[in-house]
Write an enzyme that holds these catalytic residues in place. Sequence first.
Site, PDB file in Angstrom:
ATOM      1  N   ASN A 155    -161.990 -30.623-100.844  1.00 55.57           N
ATOM      2  CA  ASN A 155    -162.721 -31.555-101.715  1.00 55.57           C
ATOM      3  C   ASN A 155    -164.228 -31.584-101.442  1.00 55.57           C
ATOM      4  OD1 ASN A 155    -163.125 -33.226 -99.457  1.00 55.57           O
ATOM      5  ND2 ASN A 155    -161.382 -34.549 -99.940  1.00 55.57           N
TER       6      ASN A 155
ATOM      7  N   ARG B  35    -148.183 -35.739-100.508  1.00 56.42           N
ATOM      8  CA  ARG B  35    -148.587 -36.664 -99.432  1.00 56.42           C
ATOM      9  C   ARG B  35    -149.119 -37.962-100.025  1.00 56.42           C
ATOM     10  NH1 ARG B  35    -154.080 -36.665 -99.347  1.00 56.42           N
ATOM     11  NH2 ARG B  35    -154.131 -37.918 -97.449  1.00 56.42           N
TER      12      ARG B  35
ATOM     13  N   SER C  47    -166.936 -44.595-101.824  1.00 58.35           N
ATOM     14  CA  SER C  47    -167.126 -43.155-102.012  1.00 58.35           C
ATOM     15  C   SER C  47    -166.763 -42.642-103.400  1.00 58.35           C
ATOM     16  CB  SER C  47    -166.318 -42.453-100.924  1.00 58.35           C
ATOM     17  OG  SER C  47    -166.592 -41.105-100.904  1.00 58.35           O
TER      18      SER C  47
ATOM     19  N   ARG D 256    -150.240 -37.911-103.812  1.00 62.72           N
ATOM     20  CA  ARG D 256    -150.906 -36.723-104.356  1.00 62.72           C
ATOM     21  C   ARG D 256    -149.960 -35.516-104.278  1.00 62.72           C
ATOM     22  NH1 ARG D 256    -156.011 -38.747-104.931  1.00 62.72           N
ATOM     23  NH2 ARG D 256    -156.959 -39.800-103.144  1.00 62.72           N
TER      24      ARG D 256
HETATM   25  C1  G16 Z   1    -162.039 -39.825 -97.811  1.00 61.00           C
HETATM   26  C2  G16 Z   1    -161.888 -39.135 -96.485  1.00 61.00           C
HETATM   27  C3  G16 Z   1    -161.595 -37.668 -96.703  1.00 61.00           C
HETATM   28  C4  G16 Z   1    -160.371 -37.509 -97.586  1.00 61.00           C
HETATM   29  C5  G16 Z   1    -160.531 -38.318 -98.869  1.00 61.00           C
HETATM   30  C6  G16 Z   1    -159.281 -38.355 -99.714  1.00 61.00           C
HETATM   31  O1  G16 Z   1    -163.103 -39.260 -98.499  1.00 61.00           O
HETATM   32  O2  G16 Z   1    -163.069 -39.299 -95.736  1.00 61.00           O
HETATM   33  O3  G16 Z   1    -161.389 -37.061 -95.466  1.00 61.00           O
HETATM   34  O4  G16 Z   1    -160.169 -36.186 -97.904  1.00 61.00           O
HETATM   35  O5  G16 Z   1    -160.859 -39.646 -98.568  1.00 61.00           O
HETATM   36  O6  G16 Z   1    -158.243 -38.880 -98.958  1.00 61.00           O
HETATM   37  P1  G16 Z   1    -156.850 -39.220 -99.596  1.00 61.00           P
HETATM   38  O7  G16 Z   1    -156.361 -37.965-100.254  1.00 61.00           O
HETATM   39  O8  G16 Z   1    -156.017 -39.610 -98.413  1.00 61.00           O
HETATM   40  O9  G16 Z   1    -157.043 -40.317-100.593  1.00 61.00           O
HETATM   41  P2  G16 Z   1    -164.171 -40.134 -99.258  1.00 61.00           P
HETATM   42  O10 G16 Z   1    -165.166 -39.129 -99.738  1.00 61.00           O
HETATM   43  O11 G16 Z   1    -163.443 -40.832-100.361  1.00 61.00           O
HETATM   44  O12 G16 Z   1    -164.685 -41.079 -98.217  1.00 61.00           O
END
Ligand code: G16
Length: 553
Positions: free
Chosen positions: A383, A506, A72, A515
Amino acid sequence: MSGIRGHLPKEQIEAYSELHPKARHLLFSYGTAGFRTLGVVLDSVLFRVGILAALRSKKLDGKTIGVMITASHNPEDDNGVKLVDPRGEMLEVAWEQHASTLANAPNEEFLDALENFIRTTRIDLSKPARVVYARDTRPTGESLVKALEDGLKAIGAEGRDAGITTTPILHYLVKAINTKGTKEEYGEDSEDGYFQKMSEAFRKLVSGRPRIQPLIIDCANGVGAPIAKKLSQYLGETLPFALYNADTATPGALNNNCGADYVKTTQRPPPSLIGVLQQGQRACSLDGDADRLMYYFIDERGYFTLLDGDKIATLVAAFIVDLVKLAGLAESIKVGVVQTAYANGSSTKYLSERLPVRCVPTGVKHLHHAAEQFNVGVYFEANGHGTVLFSPSTLEKLETHEPSTPAQSTALKHLNNLTQLINQTVGDALSDVLLVEVVLAHKAYSAIEWNSLYSDLPNRLVKVHVPNRNAFKTEDAERRLVTPYGLQAKIDDLCKRYDGGRSFVRPSGTEDVVRVYAEAVLRSQADELAYRVAGMVYDEAGGEAIRRPKEFM
Ligand code: G16
């Protein structure tokens, strides 16, 4: 093999497994978005995920399971994989631990771990196994697909390769395949079916409205580029796209100085759009697998203004509430919104004064499940990751309701078309683009008017590299830290010194960082608060804050 129904092709699995050895020193964890790390170390994980997906299918009586290979928004060298359950939703949480256990078993213990898993989860091996899989444009994707296919072959599962496509299309396909021929049929199980369904609904929704001006789309140099190009052919002149950052061939270009995560975290347009974007013109960014969306524009003073997931949620929720009222269904269809701690305080205030709002931990699976509790659940992460869910009883009501006036009939038609336009399986940047454009067209809003619904509190997001992000445990939907002990009290004290100050910390579920989010009434104060809290995290855990401007060093 006692306690197991059906036959496990052990020798075959062992032979294939030798081609995909698990390195002893690596530890994998199925997190927020599945397994995610450097693409080159994921070979053994993909092989095992193939087997796991097949077993999940067998457990669910041969329903088709999805596997998406993507990282992603992460840098191009990262890759990842996640499983998609039969209705197009994220893998059941209880299986996340099983996924990690299987991924971490050394090669010589893998068969034992597998048998143990099959026994304890009571999987009937005589059931069929069907898996549909896809990948994004990352260079490591091709070999990871091969490893996944070996896993499928090893256990004798039927695989369907959906090629290079977006995460939301893969989710759509899973639901379309599993609902085929049923009362809940979701659409034709092909990319073409996806485009047809969405573009038809879009045409109906904007028919009779003034011509829509072209939309600039930053494709993050990812899979969103070819898919947006195809979608554009279905939309024709109803919504012209101007695609930028559509280069999927140049190494290192993916998500680099572009994409939804870049604009959200830097609060700047991609450098490639500077000089392209005219004042007031709508533009948006997708992320690397096209499941996140950020809108933005340059205001009359020349300032870059973001219209993020919170702004999208507000726009969309208000529109749906109006339509429900106009259709005469306000008493029986309740609309609610789901956010995370990252939601801007102003958006939460604006929405809570009008609708029920819930806050849940980061991760689509949490938002999705909370949104299912409403008749119509609008969920968006700040986001840009989000969608709208219509409950089964709401869908039925919309189909069967008898309108009593022409105005009710029109509103009802719009609502029914929205259920076709919106990808209800997961956040989908392209479906969300169409949704936003429909609302703007109906309201005759420019980006400026949309933005004026409420004013965002200035905010800042900072990453801190720490030796062990798991030392950071949270509670209250990630709004408070439980450990390291005492850190939350210090953050609370600091926040009190800033007007409108709010901050939380978190651990990321997708990157090896912690973060830090902060907001305050003034931009300088939001920045200062963020970097001070990042400094506390650094002091507490021995880390390094990234993107720390000089003035706060
Ligand atoms: C993924 C999750 C999202 C989350 C993001 C960031 O997004 O599907 O729900 O908000 O990661 O997560 P973290 O802050 O825990 O790293 P994506 O678009 O990277 O698949």
